[in-house]
Write a protein that holds these residues in place. Structure first.
Motif, PDB file in Angstrom:
ATOM      1  N   GLY A 112       0.813  -1.220   0.000  1.00 13.59           N
ATOM      2  CA  GLY A 112       0.000   0.000   0.000  1.00 13.59           C
ATOM      3  C   GLY A 112       0.842   1.262   0.000  1.00 13.59           C
ATOM      4  N   LYS A 113       2.085   1.146  -0.480  1.00  9.66           N
ATOM      5  CA  LYS A 113       2.979   2.309  -0.479  1.00  9.66           C
ATOM      6  C   LYS A 113       2.419   3.470  -1.294  1.00  9.66           C
ATOM      7  CE  LYS A 113       6.699   0.399  -2.158  1.00  9.66           C
ATOM      8  NZ  LYS A 113       6.255  -0.989  -2.281  1.00  9.66           N
ATOM      9  N   GLY A 114       1.939   3.165  -2.501  1.00 11.71           N
ATOM     10  CA  GLY A 114       1.442   4.223  -3.377  1.00 11.71           C
ATOM     11  C   GLY A 114       0.250   4.940  -2.756  1.00 11.71           C
ATOM     12  N   THR A 115      -0.687   4.164  -2.235  1.00 13.01           N
ATOM     13  CA  THR A 115      -1.891   4.726  -1.607  1.00 13.01           C
ATOM     14  C   THR A 115      -1.510   5.569  -0.394  1.00 13.01           C
ATOM     15  OG1 THR A 115      -3.031   2.720  -2.258  1.00 13.01           O
ATOM     16  CG2 THR A 115      -4.146   4.107  -0.648  1.00 13.01           C
ATOM     17  N   GLN A 116      -0.649   5.037   0.440  1.00 14.62           N
ATOM     18  CA  GLN A 116      -0.224   5.766   1.634  1.00 14.62           C
ATOM     19  C   GLN A 116       0.582   7.006   1.266  1.00 14.62           C
ATOM     20  OE1 GLN A 116      -0.985   5.866   4.768  1.00 14.62           O
ATOM     21  NE2 GLN A 116      -2.487   4.340   4.167  1.00 14.62           N
ATOM     22  N   ALA A 117       1.433   6.873   0.262  1.00 14.06           N
ATOM     23  CA  ALA A 117       2.248   8.021  -0.133  1.00 14.06           C
ATOM     24  C   ALA A 117       1.355   9.161  -0.611  1.00 14.06           C
ATOM     25  CB  ALA A 117       3.248   7.618  -1.212  1.00 14.06           C
ATOM     26  N   THR A 118       0.304   8.829  -1.354  1.00 13.13           N
ATOM     27  CA  THR A 118      -0.621   9.861  -1.823  1.00 13.13           C
ATOM     28  C   THR A 118      -1.279  10.555  -0.630  1.00 13.13           C
ATOM     29  OG1 THR A 118      -1.036   8.564  -3.811  1.00 13.13           O
ATOM     30  CG2 THR A 118      -2.633  10.274  -3.291  1.00 13.13           C
ATOM     31  N   ALA A 119      -1.779   9.775   0.314  1.00 12.89           N
ATOM     32  CA  ALA A 119      -2.454  10.344   1.489  1.00 12.89           C
ATOM     33  C   ALA A 119      -1.477  11.165   2.334  1.00 12.89           C
ATOM     34  CB  ALA A 119      -3.071   9.219   2.329  1.00 12.89           C
ATOM     35  N   LEU A 120      -0.302  10.620   2.552  1.00 14.58           N
ATOM     36  CA  LEU A 120       0.672  11.307   3.419  1.00 14.58           C
ATOM     37  C   LEU A 120       1.209  12.585   2.777  1.00 14.58           C
ATOM     38  CD1 LEU A 120       2.629   8.202   4.725  1.00 14.58           C
ATOM     39  CD2 LEU A 120       1.357   9.831   6.140  1.00 14.58           C
ATOM     40  N   SER A 121       1.381  12.560   1.463  1.00 16.84           N
ATOM     41  CA  SER A 121       1.929  13.768   0.829  1.00 16.84           C
ATOM     42  C   SER A 121       0.932  14.922   0.949  1.00 16.84           C
ATOM     43  CB  SER A 121       2.321  13.520  -0.624  1.00 16.84           C
ATOM     44  OG  SER A 121       1.211  13.538  -1.463  1.00 16.84           O
ATOM     45  N   GLN A 122      -0.382  14.593   0.942  1.00 11.23           N
ATOM     46  CA  GLN A 122      -1.390  15.644   1.157  1.00 11.23           C
ATOM     47  C   GLN A 122      -1.346  16.132   2.596  1.00 11.23           C
ATOM     48  OE1 GLN A 122      -5.054  13.868  -0.135  1.00 11.23           O
ATOM     49  NE2 GLN A 122      -4.519  14.070  -2.307  1.00 11.23           N
ATOM     50  N   LYS A 123      -1.308  15.202   3.522  1.00 12.62           N
ATOM     51  CA  LYS A 123      -1.348  15.594   4.939  1.00 12.62           C
ATOM     52  C   LYS A 123      -0.084  16.348   5.355  1.00 12.62           C
ATOM     53  CE  LYS A 123      -4.629  12.028   6.253  1.00 12.62           C
ATOM     54  NZ  LYS A 123      -5.119  11.060   7.217  1.00 12.62           N
ATOM     55  N   LEU A 124       1.042  16.014   4.743  1.00 14.62           N
ATOM     56  CA  LEU A 124       2.305  16.658   5.121  1.00 14.62           C
ATOM     57  C   LEU A 124       2.661  17.815   4.189  1.00 14.62           C
ATOM     58  CD1 LEU A 124       4.357  13.401   5.786  1.00 14.62           C
ATOM     59  CD2 LEU A 124       3.737  15.096   7.517  1.00 14.62           C
ATOM     60  N   ASP A 125       1.879  17.929   3.104  1.00 11.83           N
ATOM     61  CA  ASP A 125       2.111  18.972   2.105  1.00 11.83           C
ATOM     62  C   ASP A 125       3.529  18.919   1.521  1.00 11.83           C
ATOM     63  OD1 ASP A 125       1.382  21.049   0.485  1.00 11.83           O
ATOM     64  OD2 ASP A 125       1.959  22.603   1.920  1.00 11.83           O
ATOM     65  N   VAL A 174      -4.278   4.138   8.590  1.00 12.15           N
ATOM     66  CA  VAL A 174      -2.844   3.839   8.463  1.00 12.15           C
ATOM     67  C   VAL A 174      -2.038   5.132   8.373  1.00 12.15           C
ATOM     68  CG1 VAL A 174      -1.072   2.707   7.051  1.00 12.15           C
ATOM     69  CG2 VAL A 174      -3.284   1.582   7.415  1.00 12.15           C
ATOM     70  N   SER A 175      -2.519   6.105   7.593  1.00 12.94           N
ATOM     71  CA  SER A 175      -1.722   7.337   7.459  1.00 12.94           C
ATOM     72  C   SER A 175      -1.681   8.101   8.777  1.00 12.94           C
ATOM     73  CB  SER A 175      -2.217   8.216   6.308  1.00 12.94           C
ATOM     74  OG  SER A 175      -3.546   8.591   6.503  1.00 12.94           O
ATOM     75  N   ASP A 176      -2.760   8.068   9.553  1.00 11.45           N
ATOM     76  CA  ASP A 176      -2.733   8.715  10.879  1.00 11.45           C
ATOM     77  C   ASP A 176      -1.741   8.005  11.803  1.00 11.45           C
ATOM     78  OD1 ASP A 176      -4.465  10.645  10.123  1.00 11.45           O
ATOM     79  OD2 ASP A 176      -6.247   9.729  11.019  1.00 11.45           O
ATOM     80  N   ARG A 177      -1.676   6.684  11.656  1.00  9.22           N
ATOM     81  CA  ARG A 177      -0.709   5.912  12.436  1.00  9.22           C
ATOM     82  C   ARG A 177       0.722   6.347  12.079  1.00  9.22           C
ATOM     83  NH1 ARG A 177      -2.443   0.135  10.997  1.00  9.22           N
ATOM     84  NH2 ARG A 177      -4.418   0.400  12.076  1.00  9.22           N
ATOM     85  N   VAL A 178       0.960   6.535  10.785  1.00  4.55           N
ATOM     86  CA  VAL A 178       2.295   6.971  10.339  1.00  4.55           C
ATOM     87  C   VAL A 178       2.614   8.342  10.936  1.00  4.55           C
ATOM     88  CG1 VAL A 178       3.702   7.679   8.357  1.00  4.55           C
ATOM     89  CG2 VAL A 178       2.238   5.653   8.178  1.00  4.55           C
ATOM     90  N   LEU A 179       1.652   9.263  10.841  1.00  5.89           N
ATOM     91  CA  LEU A 179       1.899  10.619  11.350  1.00  5.89           C
ATOM     92  C   LEU A 179       2.168  10.591  12.854  1.00  5.89           C
ATOM     93  CD1 LEU A 179      -0.799  12.642   9.363  1.00  5.89           C
ATOM     94  CD2 LEU A 179       1.651  12.462   8.906  1.00  5.89           C
ATOM     95  N   ALA A 180       1.411   9.775  13.573  1.00  5.55           N
ATOM     96  CA  ALA A 180       1.613   9.669  15.025  1.00  5.55           C
ATOM     97  C   ALA A 180       3.000   9.096  15.326  1.00  5.55           C
ATOM     98  CB  ALA A 180       0.526   8.795  15.644  1.00  5.55           C
ATOM     99  N   ALA A 181       3.404   8.102  14.546  1.00  3.95           N
ATOM    100  CA  ALA A 181       4.725   7.490  14.756  1.00  3.95           C
ATOM    101  C   ALA A 181       5.840   8.506  14.477  1.00  3.95           C
ATOM    102  CB  ALA A 181       4.887   6.258  13.868  1.00  3.95           C
ATOM    103  N   LEU A 182       5.652   9.333  13.447  1.00  4.26           N
ATOM    104  CA  LEU A 182       6.661  10.354  13.131  1.00  4.26           C
ATOM    105  C   LEU A 182       6.731  11.392  14.245  1.00  4.26           C
ATOM    106  CD1 LEU A 182       5.992  10.955   9.321  1.00  4.26           C
ATOM    107  CD2 LEU A 182       7.934   9.754  10.358  1.00  4.26           C
ATOM    108  N   ARG A 183       5.560  11.804  14.727  1.00  6.57           N
ATOM    109  CA  ARG A 183       5.526  12.792  15.826  1.00  6.57           C
ATOM    110  C   ARG A 183       6.207  12.220  17.062  1.00  6.57           C
ATOM    111  NH1 ARG A 183       0.402  14.290  13.889  1.00  6.57           N
ATOM    112  NH2 ARG A 183      -0.597  12.752  15.240  1.00  6.57           N
ATOM    113  N   GLY A 184       5.971  10.935  17.283  1.00  7.95           N
ATOM    114  CA  GLY A 184       6.543  10.275  18.454  1.00  7.95           C
ATOM    115  C   GLY A 184       8.063  10.278  18.475  1.00  7.95           C
ATOM    116  N   ARG A 185       8.667  10.448  17.296  1.00  7.25           N
ATOM    117  CA  ARG A 185      10.134  10.427  17.218  1.00  7.25           C
ATOM    118  C   ARG A 185      10.752  11.788  17.456  1.00  7.25           C
ATOM    119  NH1 ARG A 185      12.696  10.089  12.958  1.00  7.25           N
ATOM    120  NH2 ARG A 185      14.495   8.935  13.622  1.00  7.25           N
ATOM    121  N   GLN A 186       9.946  12.831  17.321  1.00  2.41           N
ATOM    122  CA  GLN A 186      10.534  14.187  17.350  1.00  2.41           C
ATOM    123  C   GLN A 186      11.008  14.587  18.742  1.00  2.41           C
ATOM    124  OE1 GLN A 186       7.403  16.363  15.442  1.00  2.41           O
ATOM    125  NE2 GLN A 186       8.614  16.695  13.617  1.00  2.41           N
TER     126      GLN A 186
END
Ligand code: AMP
Length: 184
Positions: free
Chosen positions: A13-26, A172-184
């Motif tokens: 699901g890389k392509g699908t997630q990448a599309t969603a994440l690129s919008q959310k992260l601009d 899934v994309s919210d999970r990714v964003l939360a995981a990224l925030r968790g690292r900061q």
């Protein structure tokens, strides 16, 4: 935290997630598979060269791929970050990416690993209907992933963020964003 790479087996699901994440992260979504498919569709010389590799599930030679990515990352829209999908695909490409970014004083912020069990992956691939999604080519892409791409998980162990890739796209994309925030 905007210079990102997405890694996972074909059908994760890389392509699908990448599309969603690129919008959310601009940030722009850069998919080497999409870039190659556009070249093939437009019958450019690069597309003519890449086609047989896409059709068989093999990797396009690094020299061709790295040059295409170098040109893409030189475009202005990547200044504020990017999300790479399908690149790097082996450690040699990862080294070249590292050098490219270092030239402008940049580095990757994180590599996101989408974890998806084998049965889900196969079901997703079979429902997608891409011309390179025949059983034989799917099998070859899985082999290439295991031998060429999976070693990247060790290569990037310091900045690897593992995320469960099973679920609805937004979940899934919210999970990714939360995981990224968790690292900061
Ligand atoms: P994808 O859309 O990521 O599944 O890629 C489709 C096909 O494009 C792959 O099976 C390869 O033939 C080619 N490809 C995509 N990205 C790369 C890469 N980084 N290096 C070499 N070949 C690639």
């Amino acid at each position: 935290m905007t210079r990102l790479v997405l890694v996972g087996p074909p059908g994760a699901g890389k392509g699908t997630q990448a599309t969603a994440l690129s919008q959310k992260l601009d940030v722009p979504h850069i998919s080497t598979g999409d870039l190659f498919r556009a070249h093939v569709a437009e019958r450019t010389p690069l597309g003519e060269e890449a086609k047989r590799y896409l059709d068989s599930g093999e990797l396009v030679p690094d020299t061709v791929t790295n040059e295409m990515v170098r040109e893409r990352l030189a475009e202005d829209d990547t200044k504020g970050g990017f999300l790479l999908d399908g690149f790097p695909r082996n450690t040699k490409q990862a080294e070249v990416l590292g050098q490219l970014l270092a030239e402008s004083g940049q580095g990757l912020d994180a590599v996101i690993q989408l974890e998806v069990p084998e049965d889900v992956v196969v079901a997703r691939l079979l429902s997608r209907g891409r011309t390179d999604d025949t059983e034989e080519v799917i099998r070859r892409r899985q082999q290439v992933y295991l031998s060429e791409t999976a070693p990247l998980l060790d290569y990037y162990s310091d900045i690897l963020v593992k995320v469960d890739g099973v679920g609805e796209v937004d979940e899934v994309s919210d999970r990714v964003l939360a995981a990224l925030r968790g690292r900061q």
